[in-house]
Design a protein around this motif. Structure first.
Motif, PDB file in Angstrom:
ATOM      1  N   THR A 240      14.325 -49.514  37.253  1.00 39.32           N
ATOM      2  CA  THR A 240      14.995 -50.036  36.159  1.00 39.32           C
ATOM      3  C   THR A 240      14.353 -49.201  34.890  1.00 39.32           C
ATOM      4  N   ILE A 241      15.727 -49.099  34.155  1.00 40.41           N
ATOM      5  CA  ILE A 241      15.368 -48.338  32.776  1.00 40.41           C
ATOM      6  C   ILE A 241      15.677 -48.788  31.683  1.00 40.41           C
ATOM      7  N   SER A 242      14.760 -48.693  30.664  1.00 37.55           N
ATOM      8  CA  SER A 242      14.978 -49.252  29.315  1.00 37.55           C
ATOM      9  C   SER A 242      14.905 -48.331  28.218  1.00 37.55           C
ATOM     10  N   THR A 243      15.616 -48.536  27.492  1.00 37.31           N
ATOM     11  CA  THR A 243      15.586 -47.436  26.269  1.00 37.31           C
ATOM     12  C   THR A 243      15.373 -48.144  24.686  1.00 37.31           C
TER      13      THR A 243
ATOM     14  N   ARG B  87      20.597 -48.784  41.361  1.00 39.76           N
ATOM     15  CA  ARG B  87      20.673 -49.236  42.590  1.00 39.76           C
ATOM     16  C   ARG B  87      21.225 -48.075  43.478  1.00 39.76           C
ATOM     17  N   ILE B  88      20.881 -47.949  44.787  1.00 33.96           N
ATOM     18  CA  ILE B  88      21.269 -46.891  45.622  1.00 33.96           C
ATOM     19  C   ILE B  88      21.722 -47.456  46.962  1.00 33.96           C
ATOM     20  N   SER B  89      22.745 -46.920  47.611  1.00 36.12           N
ATOM     21  CA  SER B  89      23.063 -46.778  48.910  1.00 36.12           C
ATOM     22  C   SER B  89      23.247 -45.458  49.495  1.00 36.12           C
ATOM     23  N   SER B  90      23.423 -45.531  50.960  1.00 34.51           N
ATOM     24  CA  SER B  90      23.629 -44.202  51.390  1.00 34.51           C
ATOM     25  C   SER B  90      24.566 -43.328  50.749  1.00 34.51           C
ATOM     26  N   THR B  91      25.515 -43.775  49.967  1.00 37.56           N
ATOM     27  CA  THR B  91      26.541 -42.813  49.365  1.00 37.56           C
ATOM     28  C   THR B  91      26.106 -42.235  48.109  1.00 37.56           C
ATOM     29  N   GLY B  92      25.011 -42.803  47.426  1.00 40.61           N
ATOM     30  CA  GLY B  92      24.834 -42.533  46.045  1.00 40.61           C
ATOM     31  C   GLY B  92      24.185 -43.554  45.309  1.00 40.61           C
ATOM     32  N   LEU B  93      24.056 -43.121  44.019  1.00 38.86           N
ATOM     33  CA  LEU B  93      23.292 -44.244  42.946  1.00 38.86           C
ATOM     34  C   LEU B  93      24.574 -44.866  41.908  1.00 38.86           C
ATOM     35  N   VAL B  94      24.025 -45.997  41.631  1.00 38.97           N
ATOM     36  CA  VAL B  94      25.079 -46.870  40.423  1.00 38.97           C
ATOM     37  C   VAL B  94      24.089 -47.507  39.374  1.00 38.97           C
ATOM     38  N   ALA B  95      24.486 -47.383  38.401  1.00 38.16           N
ATOM     39  CA  ALA B  95      23.603 -48.021  36.881  1.00 38.16           C
ATOM     40  C   ALA B  95      24.413 -49.402  36.773  1.00 38.16           C
ATOM     41  N   VAL B  96      23.570 -50.335  36.714  1.00 42.62           N
ATOM     42  CA  VAL B  96      24.117 -51.747  36.420  1.00 42.62           C
ATOM     43  C   VAL B  96      23.611 -52.260  35.204  1.00 42.62           C
ATOM     44  N   PRO B  97      24.367 -52.353  34.120  1.00 41.01           N
ATOM     45  CA  PRO B  97      23.457 -52.920  32.775  1.00 41.01           C
ATOM     46  C   PRO B  97      23.118 -54.522  33.005  1.00 41.01           C
ATOM     47  N   VAL B  98      21.733 -54.862  32.680  1.00 40.67           N
ATOM     48  CA  VAL B  98      21.376 -56.051  33.101  1.00 40.67           C
ATOM     49  C   VAL B  98      21.269 -56.993  31.812  1.00 40.67           C
ATOM     50  N   ASN B  99      21.440 -56.651  30.623  1.00 43.27           N
ATOM     51  CA  ASN B  99      21.157 -57.244  29.745  1.00 43.27           C
ATOM     52  C   ASN B  99      22.222 -57.176  28.384  1.00 43.27           C
ATOM     53  N   ASP B 100      22.449 -58.074  27.466  1.00 43.92           N
ATOM     54  CA  ASP B 100      23.316 -58.108  26.547  1.00 43.92           C
ATOM     55  C   ASP B 100      23.574 -56.613  25.641  1.00 43.92           C
TER      56      ASP B 100
END
Length: 215
Positions: free
Chosen positions: A71-74, A191-204
């Protein structure tokens, strides 16, 4: 070389090689010693290869399906300088400064094929780095950049060796999350799967940043 001459050269070469091979059968002991040596040499190579795989897997995490790995927060510090909080699954929270307008996380993924895959060994991943990028091409070329390493370097890197020599029974995959905008208070799941990474926004704040960025 003419067609006829090529036929002659190939015929002579083939005949000499076959004759040289048949000479082994005149001295069966030589042939048996050679076969034993080849078997022993093959066993040593397979053993060393297995040890290299085992040592490398010690620095990787098992990968089963799609899973959240970080989880990444800025939070804005100054213009184009951000305080990034990285929470890796199963690890401690880590705060670092990142320059730029966007962030990206990179990972290395190892997938197994052939006999190793038949053993039921799941793919494995290792988070490699967190980096920043500027939206301005001129800044991207000239401004200071930040790349944060997320893993220790290995003396014998299986992933790197596969990229160079196409090793048997495994496949090294480069995974990275698409560059995401850095905004004050934004939080993303990686999030990661066997094909790579994906970033998903989780707040407004993160969802608004992505929506504005896509326009």
């Amino acid at each position: 070389m003419s067609h006829e001459l090529a036929i002659i050269v190939l015929t002579v070469t083939g005949g000499v090689l076959v004759f040289a091979g048949l000479l082994f059968f005149l001295r069966p002991r030589w042939l048996l010693d050679w076969l034993k040596g080849m078997v022993v040499f093959s066993l040593i190579l397979v053993g060393l290869y297995s040890l290299v795989i085992a040592v490398n897997l010690g620095s990787y995490q098992p990968l089963e399906g799609l899973q959240t790995v970080a989880t990444i927060s800025t939070k804005r510090q100054t213009e184009q300088v951000w305080r990034v909080t990285l929470q890796v699954e199963g690890g401690a929270s880590n705060e670092r400064s990142l320059r730029g307008d966007q962030w990206q996380m990179d990972a290395r993924i190892i997938r197994f094929t052939g006999p190793v895959h038949w053993l039921g060994i799941a793919p494995a991943y290792r988070l490699e780095s967190l980096s920043g990028r500027y939206t301005s091409l001129e800044q991207e070329r000239n401004a200071p950049r930040t790349v944060i390493s997320l893993s220790r370097k290995l003396r014998v890197d299986l992933w790197q060796l596969d990229r160079m020599f196409n090793l048997p029974f495994l496949e090294g995959v480069s995974g990275n999350a698409t560059f995401m905008p850095m905004r004050d208070g934004a939080t993303f799941d990686v999030r990661i799967s066997s094909t790579g990474l994906v970033a998903v926004p989780v707040n407004d704040q993160a969802r608004a940043a992505v929506q504005f960025w896509d326009q």
